[in-house]
Design an enzyme around this catalytic site. Structure first.
Site, PDB file in Angstrom:
ATOM      1  NE  ARG A  49      48.139  72.504  45.109  1.00 52.81           N
ATOM      2  CZ  ARG A  49      48.428  71.424  44.741  1.00 52.81           C
ATOM      3  NH1 ARG A  49      48.777  71.134  43.634  1.00 52.81           N
ATOM      4  NH2 ARG A  49      48.439  70.196  45.388  1.00 52.81           N
ATOM      5  CG  ASP A  51      49.808  81.185  39.235  1.00 49.04           C
ATOM      6  OD1 ASP A  51      50.016  79.870  39.659  1.00 49.04           O
ATOM      7  OD2 ASP A  51      49.035  81.349  38.318  1.00 49.04           O
ATOM      8  NE  ARG A 196      47.986  85.864  35.398  1.00 46.37           N
ATOM      9  CZ  ARG A 196      49.060  85.410  35.568  1.00 46.37           C
ATOM     10  NH1 ARG A 196      49.307  84.494  36.449  1.00 46.37           N
ATOM     11  NH2 ARG A 196      50.153  85.814  34.766  1.00 46.37           N
TER      12      ARG A 196
END
Length: 263
Positions: A49, A51, A196
């Site tokens: 999933r 972002d 990230r």
């Protein structure tokens, strides 16, 4: 009948993968396009999933549909109903026991970073940007502390829904080509914002603010609050998903380049 699809998308125009009430997600766009081909509502399940603002060149999804369509309809037909930022690259019938998320044993991500004083223009939204010069050797040394099985709580978003923060990171390569750095990561699974957050911490080491061994301290602390902020999504790509050979799906190595150890 269960169908697996390979999907790529430019995440700039979407609020992430997962469906939302306003319908501005990749999942919403894909499900609308498939419904236009088969004439009935469908639900797609993805391997990861992503972002808002995150891209994919190797997303894998599956769907169940009792309406028979020729092979070309799942690619060219669906693509004719998709916005320009999304495309189905391949389609393959799979057995009922296949699940895009739960059958996967590894995910591959890539973060592309422009390291120069001036922000990007042509590649804006497609690469990350860091204006301070970075020492690649220091970041590579720091990356070695992250390999293997660890509790990655220090790199986990507060809203992460994973059952456990323990993941096995098998690859974290950092390659430099002029002012472009590419971080290539592979793990059994990733936590929400994990890539990230890892890149953000490595940049702190790369600019000389912390020693490479600081990465081991962050891991041991298991505390998101002491780690650097989540880095920008722009340069992040889901590049592939690995499945058991029995399903016969394209491998990330075949589609997106070999791993360094395979060379």
């Amino acid at each position: 009948m269960r169908i697996a699809l390979g999907v790529e998308y430019d995440g700039r125009g979407f609020a992430g993968w997962q469906t939302q009430p306003k319908g501005n997600t990749v999942q919403d766009a894909l499900e609308r396009a498939i419904a236009a081909i088969v004439g009935v509502p469908v639900r797609c399940h993805a391997a990861g999933r992503t972002d808002a603002g995150v891209h994919a060149s190797g997303q894998v999804v599956h769907l169940d549909c009792d309406v028979a369509r020729p092979p070309g309809a799942w690619v060219r037909g669906v693509n004719s109903h998709l916005p320009s930022g999304v495309a189905v690259c391949w389609a393959k019938p799979v057995p009922e026991q296949f699940h895009a998320r739960f059958s996967a044993y590894a995910r591959c991500y890539r973060y592309v970073l422009l390291n120069r004083p001036v922000r990007p223009a042509i590649a804006a939204g497609q690469v990350g940007w860091f204006h301070v010069p970075l020492e690649v050797a220091r970041m590579r040394e720091a990356a070695r502390y992250l390999l293997g099985q660890h509790d990655f709580s220090s790199f986990r978003a507060a809203e992460c829904q994973a059952k456990t923060p323990v993941k096995t990171l098998t690859r974290l390569d950092i390659d430099a080509d002029g002012d472009t750095l590419t971080f290539s990561l592979e793990a059994d699974a990733f936590l929400h914002h994990m890539v990230r957050n890892l890149v953000g911490a490595l940049l702190v080491v790369g600019k000389g603010k912390q020693p490479p061994a600081w990465m081991a301290e962050l891991l041991a602390a298991r505390n998101r609050r002491i780690a650097p902020p989540t880095f920008m999504p722009d340069g992040l790509y889901l590049t592939g998903v690995r499945y058991p050979a029995e399903f016969g799906l394209p491998s990330p190595a075949g589609l997106y380049g070999p791993r360094r150890e395979d060379l």
